[in-house]
Design a protein around this motif. Structure first.
Motif, PDB file in Angstrom:
ATOM      1  N   GLY A  38       0.808  -1.223   0.000  1.00 22.76           N
ATOM      2  CA  GLY A  38       0.000   0.000   0.000  1.00 22.76           C
ATOM      3  C   GLY A  38       0.834   1.262   0.000  1.00 22.76           C
ATOM      4  O   GLY A  38       0.550   2.195  -0.734  1.00 22.76           O
ATOM      5  N   CYS A  39       1.866   1.315   0.846  1.00 20.06           N
ATOM      6  CA  CYS A  39       2.615   2.572   0.976  1.00 20.06           C
ATOM      7  C   CYS A  39       4.120   2.368   1.029  1.00 20.06           C
ATOM      8  O   CYS A  39       4.868   3.282   0.755  1.00 20.06           O
ATOM      9  CB  CYS A  39       2.154   3.318   2.224  1.00 20.06           C
ATOM     10  N   LEU A  43       2.845   2.984   6.887  1.00 18.72           N
ATOM     11  CA  LEU A  43       1.812   3.952   7.253  1.00 18.72           C
ATOM     12  C   LEU A  43       0.390   3.416   7.127  1.00 18.72           C
ATOM     13  O   LEU A  43      -0.500   3.874   7.823  1.00 18.72           O
ATOM     14  CB  LEU A  43       1.949   5.198   6.359  1.00 18.72           C
ATOM     15  N   CYS A  44       0.163   2.441   6.234  1.00 16.66           N
ATOM     16  CA  CYS A  44      -1.227   2.086   5.911  1.00 16.66           C
ATOM     17  C   CYS A  44      -1.671   0.738   6.438  1.00 16.66           C
ATOM     18  O   CYS A  44      -2.857   0.490   6.588  1.00 16.66           O
ATOM     19  CB  CYS A  44      -1.462   2.173   4.410  1.00 16.66           C
ATOM     20  N   ALA A  46      -1.662  -2.209   4.993  1.00 15.24           N
ATOM     21  CA  ALA A  46      -2.180  -3.191   4.027  1.00 15.24           C
ATOM     22  C   ALA A  46      -1.337  -4.468   4.022  1.00 15.24           C
ATOM     23  O   ALA A  46      -1.809  -5.529   3.655  1.00 15.24           O
ATOM     24  CB  ALA A  46      -2.220  -2.580   2.626  1.00 15.24           C
ATOM     25  N   ILE A 130      -5.250   1.932   7.333  1.00 17.87           N
ATOM     26  CA  ILE A 130      -6.033   2.927   6.593  1.00 17.87           C
ATOM     27  C   ILE A 130      -6.951   2.228   5.600  1.00 17.87           C
ATOM     28  O   ILE A 130      -6.536   1.285   4.918  1.00 17.87           O
ATOM     29  CB  ILE A 130      -5.104   3.897   5.819  1.00 17.87           C
TER      30      ILE A 130
ATOM     31  N   MET B 373      -6.013   2.526  -2.435  1.00 10.72           N
ATOM     32  CA  MET B 373      -5.150   1.692  -1.584  1.00 10.72           C
ATOM     33  C   MET B 373      -4.249   0.792  -2.424  1.00 10.72           C
ATOM     34  O   MET B 373      -3.120   0.525  -2.051  1.00 10.72           O
ATOM     35  CB  MET B 373      -5.990   0.845  -0.617  1.00 10.72           C
ATOM     36  N   GLU B 374      -4.777   0.311  -3.532  1.00  6.17           N
ATOM     37  CA  GLU B 374      -3.922  -0.450  -4.454  1.00  6.17           C
ATOM     38  C   GLU B 374      -3.181   0.550  -5.319  1.00  6.17           C
ATOM     39  O   GLU B 374      -3.792   1.227  -6.151  1.00  6.17           O
ATOM     40  CB  GLU B 374      -4.764  -1.376  -5.348  1.00  6.17           C
ATOM     41  N   PRO B 375      -1.861   0.678  -5.149  1.00  2.00           N
ATOM     42  CA  PRO B 375      -1.151   1.657  -5.980  1.00  2.00           C
ATOM     43  C   PRO B 375      -1.313   1.295  -7.462  1.00  2.00           C
ATOM     44  O   PRO B 375      -1.546   0.137  -7.815  1.00  2.00           O
ATOM     45  CB  PRO B 375       0.309   1.508  -5.534  1.00  2.00           C
ATOM     46  N   ARG B 455       4.189   4.341  -3.931  1.00  2.00           N
ATOM     47  CA  ARG B 455       3.177   5.324  -3.507  1.00  2.00           C
ATOM     48  C   ARG B 455       3.567   6.730  -3.976  1.00  2.00           C
ATOM     49  O   ARG B 455       2.734   7.494  -4.474  1.00  2.00           O
ATOM     50  CB  ARG B 455       3.001   5.282  -1.993  1.00  2.00           C
ATOM     51  N   ASN B 696       3.404  10.585   0.435  1.00  2.00           N
ATOM     52  CA  ASN B 696       2.863   9.350   0.998  1.00  2.00           C
ATOM     53  C   ASN B 696       1.756   9.720   2.000  1.00  2.00           C
ATOM     54  O   ASN B 696       1.392  10.894   2.131  1.00  2.00           O
ATOM     55  CB  ASN B 696       3.972   8.527   1.664  1.00  2.00           C
ATOM     56  N   PHE B 697       1.280   8.725   2.737  1.00  2.94           N
ATOM     57  CA  PHE B 697       0.181   8.975   3.673  1.00  2.94           C
ATOM     58  C   PHE B 697       0.605   9.846   4.864  1.00  2.94           C
ATOM     59  O   PHE B 697      -0.254  10.331   5.589  1.00  2.94           O
ATOM     60  CB  PHE B 697      -0.386   7.656   4.206  1.00  2.94           C
ATOM     61  N   LEU B 702      -5.088  10.665   5.748  1.00  2.00           N
ATOM     62  CA  LEU B 702      -6.496  10.355   5.545  1.00  2.00           C
ATOM     63  C   LEU B 702      -7.138  10.125   6.908  1.00  2.00           C
ATOM     64  O   LEU B 702      -6.450   9.829   7.886  1.00  2.00           O
ATOM     65  CB  LEU B 702      -6.649   9.092   4.692  1.00  2.00           C
ATOM     66  N   VAL B 703      -8.453  10.243   6.940  1.00  4.18           N
ATOM     67  CA  VAL B 703      -9.193   9.921   8.159  1.00  4.18           C
ATOM     68  C   VAL B 703      -8.921   8.457   8.525  1.00  4.18           C
ATOM     69  O   VAL B 703      -8.843   7.597   7.644  1.00  4.18           O
ATOM     70  CB  VAL B 703     -10.697  10.160   7.919  1.00  4.18           C
ATOM     71  N   THR B 704      -8.727   8.189   9.791  1.00  2.00           N
ATOM     72  CA  THR B 704      -8.443   6.824  10.250  1.00  2.00           C
ATOM     73  C   THR B 704      -9.570   6.331  11.155  1.00  2.00           C
ATOM     74  O   THR B 704     -10.480   7.086  11.512  1.00  2.00           O
ATOM     75  CB  THR B 704      -7.129   6.773  11.048  1.00  2.00           C
TER      76      THR B 704
END
Lengths: 161, 759
Positions: A38-39, A43-44, A46, A130, B373-375, B455, B696-697, B702-704
């Motif tokens: 994912g990242c 961070l995410c 996945a 996330i 979410m899937e790059p 990402r 990146n994130f 983003l809201v979590t």
């Protein structure tokens, strides 16, 4: 270097640079594509896997770190906690695009397995993944349902004694 | 030019012709093509029986439905199964949704019709609309977007399933020597009055030989599973990690590529060299503005990418920075009527009839990334004669054209496979990434190559939600209601850029870009004198579609401004909106909006704002929107502590005409709220000297789970034609939160992402 470790209960070997991320060994070499990219920066979530019981981000774990350890990926999860989590996720119809969900399910399984008497709030506080589709309310429901199922099973088992 | 390329270009030219008044252009061609399209049938494999364009009976006795839309989480596969199952008296798990072939039969005219810069009202407009519908069906584009999937396929799917049921019934009637009326359909079989049964599989051969008949359909209304819904079959495999995405494609002998673009937009690759030994690296591919390393694993490719010695030609690189973008927007707005690319998309009355107090405000919103979410990734296998591409694309037909051009093969020789999309949100409507993946794989003919964008590269190569700057101005009459509204927004035209990317030789800028004013056009509020203007500003930053795109900008601007007018009129926000609806000249829309508002008002009384915690201030805000032919009202409760904004609770009221699967409508709206909230609170893409800042994130949060609000959704369906669902939760949340912050603090937030001055 070649690193040996236990993957989903089987001894395996991965070849790569010592600092190479576990994520890509799992996905490209060992066929565990349920572990998502994912990242690449932790961070995410996945790419969450379970290393010796603890939820771990495979993109931030190097091959050198996992020699001899026990790694579980979504493909290898089984047992009452995992099934209760999946059942909760299914009843809550949580996934939308679904890409982040294996990471969430793996993390939830690891957290709940460590303490089946945890409150939903404390489980949720440990899920730092996330979801871009924004399925958070459904995930809250799913965790609640999973814990309820496990408690009901425990009561039944207790009553049968 | 390839055939599909010619067709797409023709679509554009014919479209332009219609707008110009040449409504008979191509009428004969269109009629012939429509006839051919209507004759399309799915191929039947061994043991299968084809029932026309949409349905097959599989060798395992399951019904297979061809779905021309991609599933990116909106649930269109499950919905297609539900609609077919409902007509055939089956459980939805007996229906298997599969990707439809790329064929004009599966075009999506609805998406393009929604983009027309005029309404389906009035004699001339209706005639143009009717012609457009035919033309777009004849030569149109197969694509998923604009919250149109269900609207596009619900009727043809129901019709196809009803026709199949009729054929099975006639075959069964002959078999049992009875009449169709006396038969019952029970879970995959037809029951005779004497209790004898024949399965669909047993009847298939005889049924498929019968001529299909047009079956009159009842209007779509709650019936069986419709209005009740059914569990989605993709949920359990997705939870178990068994669902396959494009990034999970694993073909024999597959190689992996890591891609890196020029840091600055517009820069070109001059040279690339990989120093030292790299035994597992199979090669470099030098693109126009990127370089890719191809290797036996992605880890090796990505590590080698970091070691490349690169030189970029920055002669034509952009020097744009965020402040330049807004400066260009400001200059366009200040230029006013003299600005060359200015589209007045709606006028009513005369805005010079301005008397009384004038209220003005400037609103803005930044560029935004998609962050699926899937790059971004695609796998391609190129040979001398054709190509096979696995890509999570919302535009399979454009992807096919792009892949054909990049592979140097005929379009008809390109197969596009679309597994589940790990998020789409409009990002995957653009097909530039497919072209690059094919270019890279072309250097390794006969070998499948999977190219993955990291990402940071996913963000660098994104086509962003446009930034926008808006001047709003209104005058209030003696009752405090607006007598005039001048709404001017400066923002890049997505349609111009999209057309230019897909068809470089097409003449852009011929049509107004409706998305630039979506959310402000044709408001359900009554304002007698209105002018809505779009100033198309191009700063070179690539822009594209984004979940609810224009609505995400204009609903924030307009619904916040309405709140400002209410405050100026010393009226309560809900009361003020009620009064604005009462004077509407758009009574159908106002009636639907009214019902939504009424439900919001009841919620407001029944569920008052919770008390603040120590040190916090709480507020409740409202917004009313009409995205994608649905109505959404939203109430947001916020708590402000220092400069920190916490959204505690959101209540959404939705009228999407008819909720075929209510649980999925609720899920989509909740998801949309979190998507909109990420934009309102955090989202921004900046540029410095032509280079993207966020990577990146961490820099694009983003809201979590920890900060996502509780979201309740009330569905109050009006029974109107079905509206969109997938994007409708997004637009109202930003204004509702901004208005709630105003209620809590007295500070008016006019720029996204929200930044509150500490008080």
């Amino acid at each position: 270097m070649t690193v040996e470790f236990n993957l989903n209960g089987r001894k395996v070997a991965a070849v790569g640079a010592p600092q190479s991320p576990l994520l890509w060994a799992l996905r490209d070499e060992l066929g565990m594509v349920g572990v998502k990219f994912g990242c690449g920066a932790g961070l995410c979530g996945a790419c969450t896997v379970i290393v010796d019981g603890a939820q771990t981000r495979a993109c931030q774990t190097s091959l050198a770190d996992i020699a001899g350890k026990n790694i579980a990926t979504i493909e290898g999860l089984s047992g009452p906690v995992f099934e209760a989590v999946v059942a909760g996720w299914t009843r809550a119809q949580a996934p939308q695009c679904g890409y982040c969900q294996p990471g969430f399910v793996t993390a939830a399984t690891s957290v709940i397995a460590a303490d089946q008497n945890a409150t939903p709030e404390s489980v949720l506080a440990q899920l730092t993944n996330i979801c871009r589709c924004g399925t958070y309310d459904a995930i809250r429901d799913a965790v609640g349902l999973a814990l309820e199922t496990l408690r009901a099973d425990a009561r039944k088992a207790g009553g049968a004694k | 030019m390839s055939r599909a390329g010619t067709i797409a270009r023709r679509t554009f030219l014919i479209a332009a012709g219609v707008v110009g008044g040449g409504m008979l252009v191509g009428a004969g061609v269109v009629a012939t093509r429509l006839h051919r399209i209507d004759g399309f049938r799915l191929d039947a494999g061994p043991g299968e029986t084809s029932f026309g364009a949409w349905l097959k009976l599989g060798s395992d006795g399951r019904v297979e439905v061809a779905v021309p839309h991609q599933d990116m989480g909106q649930g269109i596969y499950a919905l297609a199964a539900l609609l077919v199952a409902n007509e055939l008296g089956l459980s939805p798990d007996r229906v298997r949704p599969v990707q439809a072939p790329i064929h004009a039969r599966f075009a999506n005219p609805v998406m393009l019709l929604d983009g027309l810069p005029f309404e389906n009202e009035g004699v001339l407009q209706r005639a143009a609309y009717w012609s457009f519908e035919k033309i777009l069906r004849a030569v149109g584009i197969q694509a998923t977007g604009g919250s149109t999937s269900t609207r596009n396929i619900a009727e043809p799917l129901r019709a196809a399933a009803a026709a199949m049921r009729d054929m099975l019934a006639r075959a069964a009637a002959a078999h049992f020597a009875t009449t169709v009326e006396r038969l019952k359909f029970v879970d995959g079989a037809v029951l005779a009055p004497d209790g004898k049964r024949a399965t669909f599989a047993e009847l298939a051969d005889a049924a498929a030989k019968l001529p299909p008949r047009d079956i009159a359909l009842a209007p779509l209304a709650p019936d069986g599973l419709i209005g009740k819904g059914a569990p989605r079959a993709d949920v359990a495999p997705k939870a178990r990690g068994q669902a396959a995405y494009a990034i999970d494609v694993r073909e024999k002998g597959q190689l992996y590529a890591a891609i890196l673009h020029a840091p600055r937009l517009g820069a070109k690759l001059k040279s690339a060299r990989l120093p030292g030994e790299a035994p597992s690296v199979r090669g470099l591919v030098e693109g126009a503005d990127y370089v890719a390393v191809v290797a036996e694993s992605y880890a090796i490719a990505a590590a080698a990418l970091d070691r490349l010695q690169l030189a970029w030609d920055e002669t034509n690189a952009l020097a744009v920075s965020t402040k330049d973008v807004f400066a260009a927007c400001r200059a366009a707005l200040d230029r006013g009527a003299d600005y060359r690319k200015r589209w007045v998309q709606e006028t009513k009355g005369d805005v010079r009839n301005a008397a009384g107090a004038q209220i003005t405000a400037v609103y803005s919103a930044p560029f935004l990334a998609h962050m699926t979410m899937e790059p971004i990734n695609a796998t391609a296998l190129v040979t001398d004669i054709g190509a096979k591409v696995w890509a999570g694309t919302q535009s399979p037909q454009l992807a096919q054209m792009a892949a054909a051009a990049a592979a140097g093969v005929d379009t008809a020789k390109v197969e596009i496979v679309t597994p589940y999309l790990g998020g789409g949100f409009g990002r995957r409507a653009d097909v530039g990434f497919v072209a690059k993946a094919v270019e890279i794989a072309r250097k390794f003919k006969g070998v499948p190559v999977q190219t993955i964008w990291s990402r940071a590269q996913d963000m660098r190569d994104d086509v962003l939600r446009p930034a926008a700057l808006a001047d709003l101005s209104a005058t209030l009459d003696a009752n405090g209601l607006p007598a005039t509204l001048v709404y001017r927004v400066a923002t890049p035209s997505i349609v111009d850029q999209f057309v230019a990317r897909v068809m470089p030789r097409a003449v852009g800028g011929l049509m107004a870009d409706r998305t630039a004013l979506d959310g402000a056009l044709r408001s359900f509020y009554g304002v007698p004198n209105v002018s809505l203007e779009h100033f198309a500003v191009d700063t070179g930053v690539p822009v594209g579609f984004w979940r609810s795109v224009g609505f995400s900008l204009n609903c924030f601007f307009l619904e916040s401004f309405v709140d400002e007018l209410a405050a100026a009129a010393k009226a309560k926000p809900l009361d003020y909106r009620t009064r604005l609806l009462a004077v509407s000249d758009n009574s159908r829309a106002a009636k639907r909006a009214w019902r939504v508002l009424e439900t919001m008002a009841r919620f407001d009384v029944a569920e008052p704002l919770e008390a603040p915690r120590e040190g916090g201030r709480v507020g409740r805000g409202f917004a009313l929107t009409e995205p994608f032919h649905s109505f959404v009202g939203m109430t947001a409760d916020v708590e402000v502590t220092g400069s920190d904004i916490r959204v505690r609770r959101v209540h959404a009221v939705v009228d999407c005409g008819l909720a075929i699967d209510p649980q999925n409508v609720i899920a989509q709206v909740r998801g949309g709220v979190n998507f909109g909230l990420s934009a309102a609170l955090h989202g921004r893409i900046d540029f410095e000297n032509g280079a993207i800042v966020q990577q990146n994130f961490d820099s694009y949060p983003l809201v979590t789970l920890a900060d996502a609000p509780r979201i309740a959704v009330d569905i109050v369906n009006s029974g109107a034609d079905i509206g969109g669902v997938g994007e409708i939760g997004v637009p109202a949340v930003a204004p509702a939160v901004a208005n709630a912050v105003f209620a809590a603090t007295g500070q008016r937030l006019r720029a996204m992402p929200f930044q509150l001055a500490r008080t």
